[in-house]
Design a protein around this motif. Structure first.
Motif, mmCIF file in Angstrom:
data_model
loop_
_atom_site.group_PDB
_atom_site.id
_atom_site.type_symbol
_atom_site.label_atom_id
_atom_site.label_comp_id
_atom_site.label_asym_id
_atom_site.label_seq_id
_atom_site.Cartn_x
_atom_site.Cartn_y
_atom_site.Cartn_z
ATOM 1 N N ASN A 90 48.833 -35.232 -90.449
ATOM 2 C CA ASN A 90 48.333 -34.583 -89.619
ATOM 3 C C ASN A 90 46.921 -34.915 -89.683
ATOM 4 O O ASN A 90 46.112 -34.654 -90.545
ATOM 5 C CB ASN A 90 47.855 -32.961 -90.202
ATOM 6 C CG ASN A 90 47.676 -32.019 -89.615
ATOM 7 O OD1 ASN A 90 46.804 -32.002 -88.290
ATOM 8 N ND2 ASN A 90 47.067 -30.428 -89.918
ATOM 9 N N GLN B 200 47.125 -28.707 -77.937
ATOM 10 C CA GLN B 200 48.232 -29.120 -78.735
ATOM 11 C C GLN B 200 48.246 -29.266 -80.185
ATOM 12 O O GLN B 200 47.564 -29.037 -80.611
ATOM 13 C CB GLN B 200 48.020 -30.635 -78.065
ATOM 14 C CG GLN B 200 48.992 -30.428 -76.369
ATOM 15 C CD GLN B 200 48.543 -32.115 -76.049
ATOM 16 O OE1 GLN B 200 48.887 -32.681 -76.979
ATOM 17 N NE2 GLN B 200 48.284 -32.262 -74.833
ATOM 18 N N SER B 201 49.678 -29.312 -80.406
ATOM 19 C CA SER B 201 49.674 -29.365 -81.898
ATOM 20 C C SER B 201 50.549 -30.593 -82.059
ATOM 21 O O SER B 201 50.895 -31.403 -81.180
ATOM 22 C CB SER B 201 50.507 -28.650 -82.529
ATOM 23 O OG SER B 201 51.551 -27.879 -82.038
ATOM 24 N N TRP B 202 49.887 -30.856 -83.495
ATOM 25 C CA TRP B 202 50.196 -32.291 -83.816
ATOM 26 C C TRP B 202 52.075 -32.146 -84.106
ATOM 27 O O TRP B 202 52.597 -32.088 -84.704
ATOM 28 C CB TRP B 202 49.598 -33.070 -84.968
ATOM 29 C CG TRP B 202 50.214 -34.013 -85.904
ATOM 30 C CD1 TRP B 202 51.028 -34.181 -86.981
ATOM 31 C CD2 TRP B 202 50.178 -35.301 -85.072
ATOM 32 N NE1 TRP B 202 50.615 -35.412 -87.147
ATOM 33 C CE2 TRP B 202 50.499 -36.345 -86.609
ATOM 34 C CE3 TRP B 202 49.736 -35.846 -83.853
ATOM 35 C CZ2 TRP B 202 50.784 -37.576 -86.160
ATOM 36 C CZ3 TRP B 202 49.659 -37.296 -83.867
ATOM 37 C CH2 TRP B 202 50.263 -37.946 -84.677
#
Length: 237
Positions: free
Chosen positions: A85, A99-101
């Protein structure tokens, strides 16, 4: 060889696409936030396939879109933990539009030896810690009989010597035109950065064109003579 720069809207990071003539294989370097679609458009227009993704280090502005290409993702070993992460290792938030990883499925540690990650593009990793533990520069060269095309901001006002190979380096956030990567983030070390700059000053061909992670291209000769951080590192010994 053709090298195309794709700027990211996050911190002006430079992603790069490299491919040799007479091949459909492309190498993607540091695909940061917001670069994936433009990289894919370039690949489609030029009938190319991304066969590998290469990361100079693990900061989010350099890695955010690396899972978008269905290709192995190579990173120097000391920074590989950051791909769990990348945002978890920064002391401040970055605006990512919600946005997410998306962690890549195939992460590989880059060896400290020459490796060919796309046809006609051998790459040698030179460890260069200081900005982060695993920061590195990647050396390659264009052979004397190969045409070089660069679509990169601030192309240095020099040209390959006729009949001689042209060395190139993707240098991430190790060194910029007139500056260097910051050392106050987690994993950074100012003393280590000075050691890195001094080592590079002794080891890198001055004719090498530097393609940095932010800002315009430069040459190692220019930086050795004018970059205050490199000059100080060499003076301190």
């Amino acid at each position: 060889m053709k090298i195309q720069a794709i700027p990211s809207p996050m911190l002006g990071e430079n992603a790069y696409i490299a491919h040799a003539a007479d091949t459909n294989e492309a190498l993607i370097i540091d695909p940061g936030y917001g670069t994936a679609e433009r990289i894919k458009d370039y690949l489609k227009q030029n009938q190319l396939t991304a066969v590998n993704v290469l990361l100079t280090h693990g900061h989010p502005d350099h890695v955010w879109d690396c899972a978008a290409f269905n290709a192995p993702v190579w990173i120097p070993g000391p920074d590989s933990y950051r791909l769990q992460n990348p945002m978890a290792h920064l002391p401040f938030p970055l605006e990512l539009g919600g946005q997410s990883w998306n962690r890549p499925a195939d992460i590989r540690e880059l060896p400290t030896q020459t490796i060919t990650l796309a046809a006609g593009i051998p790459v040698l990793m030179v460890p260069a810690p200081g900005h982060s533990e695993g920061s590195a520069i990647f050396l390659t060269e264009v052979s004397a009989d190969e045409e070089l095309q660069l679509d990169v901001p601030g192309l240095p006002p020099v040209h390959p010597a006729q009949g001689q190979a042209q060395p190139l380096a993707w240098c991430g956030d190790v060194i910029f035109a007139g500056s260097v990567g910051r050392t106050d983030l987690p994993g950074g070390d100012e003393t280590q950065m000075r050691h890195t700059l001094r080592t590079l000053a002794n080891a890198i061909d001055p004719a090498t064109w530097l393609l940095p992670g932010h800002g315009p291209a430069t040459t190692w000769d220019i930086e050795k003579r004018t970059n205050p951080y490199v000059i100080r590192a060499r003076e301190l010994g």
